[in-house]
Design a protein around this motif. Structure first.
Motif, short mmCIF file in Angstrom:
data_model
loop_
_atom_site.label_atom_id
_atom_site.label_comp_id
_atom_site.label_asym_id
_atom_site.label_seq_id
_atom_site.Cartn_x
_atom_site.Cartn_y
_atom_site.Cartn_z
N ALA A 1 0.83 -1.21 0.00
CA ALA A 1 0.00 0.00 0.00
C ALA A 1 0.86 1.25 0.00
CB ALA A 1 -0.93 0.00 1.21
N VAL A 2 1.85 1.30 0.89
CA VAL A 2 2.73 2.47 0.97
C VAL A 2 3.49 2.64 -0.35
CG1 VAL A 2 4.78 3.42 2.11
CG2 VAL A 2 2.93 2.46 3.48
N GLY A 3 3.99 1.55 -0.88
CA GLY A 3 4.74 1.61 -2.14
C GLY A 3 3.92 2.14 -3.29
N ASP A 4 2.69 1.69 -3.39
CA ASP A 4 1.81 2.15 -4.47
C ASP A 4 1.55 3.65 -4.37
OD1 ASP A 4 1.67 -0.42 -5.45
OD2 ASP A 4 -0.36 -0.81 -4.70
N VAL A 5 1.23 4.10 -3.16
CA VAL A 5 0.95 5.53 -2.96
C VAL A 5 2.21 6.36 -3.22
CG1 VAL A 5 0.31 7.28 -1.25
CG2 VAL A 5 -0.94 5.12 -1.37
N MET A 6 3.36 5.89 -2.76
CA MET A 6 4.61 6.63 -2.97
C MET A 6 4.94 6.70 -4.46
SD MET A 6 5.34 7.66 0.01
CE MET A 6 6.97 8.30 -0.19
N ASP A 7 4.69 5.63 -5.19
CA ASP A 7 4.93 5.65 -6.64
C ASP A 7 4.04 6.67 -7.34
OD1 ASP A 7 6.89 3.70 -6.42
OD2 ASP A 7 5.58 2.05 -7.05
N GLU A 8 2.76 6.71 -6.93
CA GLU A 8 1.83 7.69 -7.50
C GLU A 8 2.29 9.12 -7.19
OE1 GLU A 8 -2.29 7.02 -6.42
OE2 GLU A 8 -2.01 4.85 -6.62
N ALA A 9 2.69 9.34 -5.96
CA ALA A 9 3.13 10.68 -5.54
C ALA A 9 4.40 11.09 -6.29
CB ALA A 9 3.36 10.72 -4.04
N ARG A 10 5.31 10.16 -6.44
CA ARG A 10 6.56 10.43 -7.16
C ARG A 10 6.25 10.80 -8.62
NH1 ARG A 10 12.02 9.53 -7.43
NH2 ARG A 10 12.82 8.74 -9.40
N THR A 11 5.37 10.04 -9.26
CA THR A 11 5.00 10.31 -10.65
C THR A 11 4.38 11.70 -10.78
OG1 THR A 11 4.71 7.97 -11.11
CG2 THR A 11 3.59 9.52 -12.58
N LEU A 12 3.48 12.04 -9.87
CA LEU A 12 2.83 13.34 -9.89
C LEU A 12 3.84 14.47 -9.67
CD1 LEU A 12 0.12 14.91 -10.01
CD2 LEU A 12 0.01 14.63 -7.53
N LEU A 13 4.70 14.32 -8.68
CA LEU A 13 5.68 15.35 -8.36
C LEU A 13 6.67 15.56 -9.50
CD1 LEU A 13 6.86 17.32 -6.29
CD2 LEU A 13 8.17 15.42 -5.35
N LEU A 14 7.21 14.48 -10.06
CA LEU A 14 8.17 14.61 -11.16
C LEU A 14 7.50 15.18 -12.40
CD1 LEU A 14 10.37 11.41 -10.72
CD2 LEU A 14 10.82 13.76 -9.94
N GLY A 15 6.24 14.83 -12.62
CA GLY A 15 5.51 15.42 -13.75
C GLY A 15 5.39 16.93 -13.59
N ARG A 16 5.08 17.35 -12.39
CA ARG A 16 4.98 18.80 -12.12
C ARG A 16 6.34 19.48 -12.25
NH1 ARG A 16 3.45 23.32 -12.84
NH2 ARG A 16 2.87 24.70 -11.16
N PHE A 17 7.40 18.83 -11.75
CA PHE A 17 8.76 19.37 -11.92
C PHE A 17 9.06 19.62 -13.40
CE2 PHE A 17 11.33 17.82 -7.94
CZ PHE A 17 10.57 18.63 -7.13
N GLY A 18 8.60 18.72 -14.26
CA GLY A 18 8.85 18.85 -15.69
C GLY A 18 8.11 20.00 -16.34
N GLU A 19 7.10 20.54 -15.66
CA GLU A 19 6.31 21.65 -16.19
C GLU A 19 6.84 23.02 -15.78
OE1 GLU A 19 2.44 20.89 -14.60
OE2 GLU A 19 2.13 19.10 -15.84
N ILE A 20 7.72 23.07 -14.79
CA ILE A 20 8.18 24.35 -14.24
C ILE A 20 9.59 24.66 -14.76
CG2 ILE A 20 8.71 25.63 -12.13
CD1 ILE A 20 6.72 23.71 -10.69
N THR A 21 9.71 25.76 -15.47
CA THR A 21 11.03 26.16 -15.97
C THR A 21 11.72 27.07 -14.97
OG1 THR A 21 10.25 28.15 -17.08
CG2 THR A 21 10.21 26.08 -18.37
N LEU A 22 13.03 27.16 -15.09
CA LEU A 22 13.77 28.09 -14.26
C LEU A 22 13.42 29.53 -14.61
CD1 LEU A 22 15.23 25.42 -13.67
CD2 LEU A 22 17.31 26.75 -13.45
N ALA A 23 13.01 29.76 -15.85
CA ALA A 23 12.58 31.11 -16.24
C ALA A 23 11.36 31.53 -15.43
CB ALA A 23 12.28 31.16 -17.73
#
Length: 150
Positions: free
Chosen positions: A107-129
């Motif tokens: 259960a913890v692993g599944d939720v952490m994987d979902e959270a990681r995917t969401l967080l990294l996806g958002r990181f990919g949307e934010i530029t340093l500019a």
């Protein structure tokens, strides 16, 4: 567990570098981050290997941006600094044969994987500019730039 600040520290450095003309030495960056120049060079090497910064040796040398801030995302920098752990929590591994531990870890692993995917996806949307623009908006008319970077 101590927080890993490499990502935020390098984002900070890259935005400062964008605001400076010419190169920035490891010694200058180390003073800004209150760390050792060797730590700066080691961390900046990952950014160089990914093509985000350049380095020049010798007198007048130092670090410069190799790409505009608009071409670099938080995800890019996260990967370049070695993909530090995103979360301080994780599955237990003391009793791998325990069925309760297996259920909890699943259960913890599944939720952490979902959270990681969401967080990294958002990181990919934010530029340093966009971070630099936020900085500009925060300091517009408040203080001279020289006072902010000290």
């Amino acid at each position: 567990m101590r927080a890993d600040s490499r990502l935020s520290r390098m984002l900070h450095v890259l935005i400062h570098m964008d605001r400076h003309e010419g190169s920035t030495t490891s010694d200058t960056i180390a003073l800004m981050l209150r760390t050792n120049p060797v730590v700066v060079r080691r961390t900046m090497a990952g950014l160089r290997e990914h093509g985000y910064v350049r380095s020049e040796k010798g007198h007048g040398g130092g670090w410069t941006l190799a790409q505009p801030l608009a071409a670099i995302t938080l995800l890019d920098v996260y990967r370049a600094v070695g993909e530090p752990p995103l979360f301080a929590i994780g599955p237990a591994e003391e009793q791998p044969k325990c069925l309760v531990e297996q259920a909890v870890n699943s259960a913890v692993g599944d939720v952490m994987d979902e959270a990681r995917t969401l967080l990294l996806g958002r990181f990919g949307e934010i530029t340093l500019a966009s971070l630099a623009q936020d900085f500009d908006e925060r300091c517009a008319g408040v203080y001279p730039f020289e006072e902010i970077i000290q």
